[in-house]
Design an enzyme around this catalytic site. Structure first.
Site, PDB file in Angstrom:
ATOM      1  N   GLU A  27      -9.502  -9.952   5.054  1.00  0.00           N
ATOM      2  CA  GLU A  27      -8.847 -10.749   4.021  1.00  0.00           C
ATOM      3  C   GLU A  27      -8.649  -9.876   2.784  1.00  0.00           C
ATOM      4  O   GLU A  27      -9.475  -8.991   2.491  1.00  0.00           O
ATOM      5  CB  GLU A  27      -9.733 -11.961   3.673  1.00  0.00           C
ATOM      6  N   ASN A  72      -8.856 -17.957   2.315  1.00  0.00           N
ATOM      7  CA  ASN A  72      -8.398 -18.684   1.134  1.00  0.00           C
ATOM      8  C   ASN A  72      -7.245 -17.957   0.444  1.00  0.00           C
ATOM      9  O   ASN A  72      -6.369 -18.589  -0.161  1.00  0.00           O
ATOM     10  CB  ASN A  72      -9.560 -18.862   0.148  1.00  0.00           C
ATOM     11  N   ASN A 172      -4.910 -22.147   6.326  1.00  0.00           N
ATOM     12  CA  ASN A 172      -6.346 -21.861   6.352  1.00  0.00           C
ATOM     13  C   ASN A 172      -7.130 -22.997   5.706  1.00  0.00           C
ATOM     14  O   ASN A 172      -6.810 -23.421   4.584  1.00  0.00           O
ATOM     15  CB  ASN A 172      -6.640 -20.573   5.573  1.00  0.00           C
ATOM     16  N   GLU A 173      -8.125 -23.496   6.395  1.00  0.00           N
ATOM     17  CA  GLU A 173      -9.084 -24.483   5.852  1.00  0.00           C
ATOM     18  C   GLU A 173      -8.405 -25.526   4.963  1.00  0.00           C
ATOM     19  O   GLU A 173      -8.817 -25.744   3.819  1.00  0.00           O
ATOM     20  CB  GLU A 173     -10.204 -23.761   5.085  1.00  0.00           C
ATOM     21  N   TYR A 244     -20.550 -20.830   8.834  1.00  0.00           N
ATOM     22  CA  TYR A 244     -21.385 -19.803   8.194  1.00  0.00           C
ATOM     23  C   TYR A 244     -22.800 -20.351   8.084  1.00  0.00           C
ATOM     24  O   TYR A 244     -22.990 -21.537   7.803  1.00  0.00           O
ATOM     25  CB  TYR A 244     -20.858 -19.490   6.793  1.00  0.00           C
ATOM     26  N   GLU A 292     -13.584 -17.989  11.995  1.00  0.00           N
ATOM     27  CA  GLU A 292     -14.493 -17.497  10.946  1.00  0.00           C
ATOM     28  C   GLU A 292     -15.903 -17.879  11.356  1.00  0.00           C
ATOM     29  O   GLU A 292     -16.215 -19.067  11.504  1.00  0.00           O
ATOM     30  CB  GLU A 292     -14.172 -18.106   9.575  1.00  0.00           C
ATOM     31  N   GLN A 353     -16.496 -11.086   7.808  1.00  0.00           N
ATOM     32  CA  GLN A 353     -15.267 -10.315   7.892  1.00  0.00           C
ATOM     33  C   GLN A 353     -15.602  -8.912   8.420  1.00  0.00           C
ATOM     34  O   GLN A 353     -16.644  -8.778   9.044  1.00  0.00           O
ATOM     35  CB  GLN A 353     -14.597 -10.282   6.532  1.00  0.00           C
TER      36      GLN A 353
END
Ligand code: AHR
Length: 503
Positions: A27, A72, A172-173, A244, A292, A353
């Site tokens: 990212e 993000n 994304n999200e 996460y 992710e 990442q």
């Protein structure tokens, strides 16, 4: 002493191990790109400014696919800024990470870097501040050969052949209130469906990932997946999962069992997707792109790292630079076991990442690049896990956790590659103070012999690799293996991750 018994049978496959399970994520965030993969002034930079020491480590890690450019970040990104003559590219505010994006590295440069590391590009489109038209424009730019305004622009910008991008994330999200352009499941589901239909009209060969929840802890989790898929089921191939984990309040027992949460998360999303399939009377199955996953000390970002100020938009600040311990790497290795256990439905995944930002590889500007503890389980699993993931039968001693109730002390998965006749077994011992003796029943693997046994563990479970001490921890040969009549016995130290290779 903890005991566990494992039965492996190559005839009981969960599903094929898709190489895309060993993807990662780059990212435009912190020092992942700038001062990470790209540092033109570094003594080891190549003629395009990419660090060759980082390229070598990424190759060693064995990364199949790389999701790009966010995260993000993508929800405020204008892809046109990142192509064309560098001197003309605008410097933009990146609202997601309160930074300045110089656009010095863009689509062409990143694709060239991917060629050097031998990985596939997975692109995300911005469905936060943009919509269908901009997604189509980017797809025309990347995938049409020539003869149209945007494909010709790509050719003028130096890339004669199309990029031919197959995997695309539809935003994304979008369930997260922190996301630019955050929407309700209804609104996002409709937008995702429209975008997907339009993209397929342009290029029917694309594989599309619709956003699932940004975590199983989200209040809308479950219902989000159901509503989004109700709108977009026929238009997409995958639904995303993000997760996460971090150690909280010293509760090591729950942290060590994080993969139990990942198992349940995957199984819930599969159930929801299959529910929509049944309601739709669909022949098609939607799989998971777990795009992710990692250990991430998010609290540290929220409380320490976060940048603010109207005139404070740094370029490539140090953000999310978590230093990973042995404990973190054992949890991380267990998350890989969870992905493999669900290989029938999780057919793509991205470790979030790759460099400097919650990453297995760290770099210092003008200085060294080194492997974090998490590098080792990823590299070994991506190299060993091939063929089919096997449904192992596991009986293990268990323990009580605050977060997940009673869970096994040992977790394991195996893969079997019929071409090489090689079987790999991946195991963790979650006990904090006892060895685990695991007996593996190999009666269905005629005359199996041990090729290799490697473990990640240390007397100090907080041990890390740092700039000052880059090789403090690494894999150690596990010399405890005893081969019996149709069985193998291996001893796993407390808080350890192990890979066995059998021929
Ligand atoms: O990986 C860091 C961030 O975590 C990503 O930008 C976002 O998608 C997620 O919340």
């Amino acid at each position: 002493m903890v005991t566990a018994r494992l039965t492996i049978d190559p005839r009981s496959a969960v599903g094929p191990v898709n190489p895309r399970l060993f993807g990662s994520f780059v990212e435009h965030l912190g020092r992942c790109v700038y001062d990470g993969i790209y540092e033109p002034s570094h003594p080891l930079a190549d003629d395009e400014g990419f660090r060759t020491d980082v390229i070598d480590l990424v190759k060693e890690l064995g990364v199949s696919t790389v999701r790009y450019p966010g995260g993000n970040f993508v929800s405020g990104f204008r892809w046109e800024d990142s192509v064309g003559p560098r001197a003309e590219r605008p410097r933009r505010l990146d609202l997601a990470w309160h930074s300045t994006e110089t656009n010095e590295v863009g689509l062409h440069e990143f694709s060239s870097w991917l060629d050097k590391v031998g990985s596939e590009l997975m692109l995300a489109v911005n469905l936060g501040t943009r919509g269908v038209q901009e997604a189509l424009d980017l797809l025309e730019y990347t995938n049409v050969g020539s003869g149209t305004a945007l494909s010709d622009q790509r050719v003028t910008n130096g890339k004669t052949d199309a990029f031919g991008v197959k995997m695309w994330c539809l935003g994304n999200e979008m369930d997260g209130p922190w996301q630019l352009g955050h929407r309700s499941a209804e609104d996002y589901g409709k937008l995702a469906s429209q975008t997907a239909k339009a993209m397929r009209q342009l290029d029917p060969s694309v594989e599309l990932v619709v956003c699932g929840s940004s975590g199983a802890q989200m209040p809308t989790f479950g219902e989000w997946e159901r509503v989004v898929l109700t709108h977009a089921y026929d238009d997409v191939d995958y639904i995303s999962c993000h997760a996460y984990y971090q150690e909280k309040n010293g509760d090591l027992g729950s942290f060590l069992a994080s993969a139990v949460d990942m198992d349940r998360f995957i199984e819930s999303v599969v159930t929801t997707a299959d529910h929509v399939k049944a309601v739709n009377r669909s022949e098609k199955t939607i799989n998971i792109s777990f795009d992710e996953w990692n250990v991430w000390y998010l609290d540290r970002y929220e409380n320490v790292d976060k940048i603010a100020g109207i005139d404070n938009w740094p370029v490539a600040p140090r953000l999310l630079e978590d230093a990973y311990s042995i404990l973190d790497a054992v949890v991380f290795g267990n998350l890989l076991i969870s992905l493999l256990k669900h290989a029938d439905r999780v057919t793509s995944a991205s470790l979030a990442q790759l460099v400097n930002v919650i990453a297995p590889i760290m770099t210092e500007p003008g200085g060294d690049a080194w492997r974090q503890t998490t590098f080792f389980p990823f590299a070994l699993t991506s190299h060993l896990a091939a063929g089919s993931a096997l449904e192992v039968k596991l009986e293990s001693d268990s323990y009580e956790t605050d977060a997940y109730g009673r869970v096994d002390l040992v977790d394991a998965v195996a893969t079997h590659d019929a071409h090489s006749s090689r079987t790999s077994v991946f195991l963790v011992n979650r006990s904090q103070n006892e060895d685990a003796v695991v007996t593996i029943d190999l009666s269905t693997l005629n005359g199996a012999s041990l090729l290799d046994a490697q473990s990640l563990w240390d007397e100090d479970i907080q041990a890390k690799n740092t700039l000052e001490d880059q090789e403090r921890v690494g894999l150690k040969p596990n010399e405890s293996v005893v081969i019996g009549d149709g069985t193998i016995t291996v001893t796993l130290p407390p808080v350890s991750w192990t890979a066995l290779t059998l021929a």
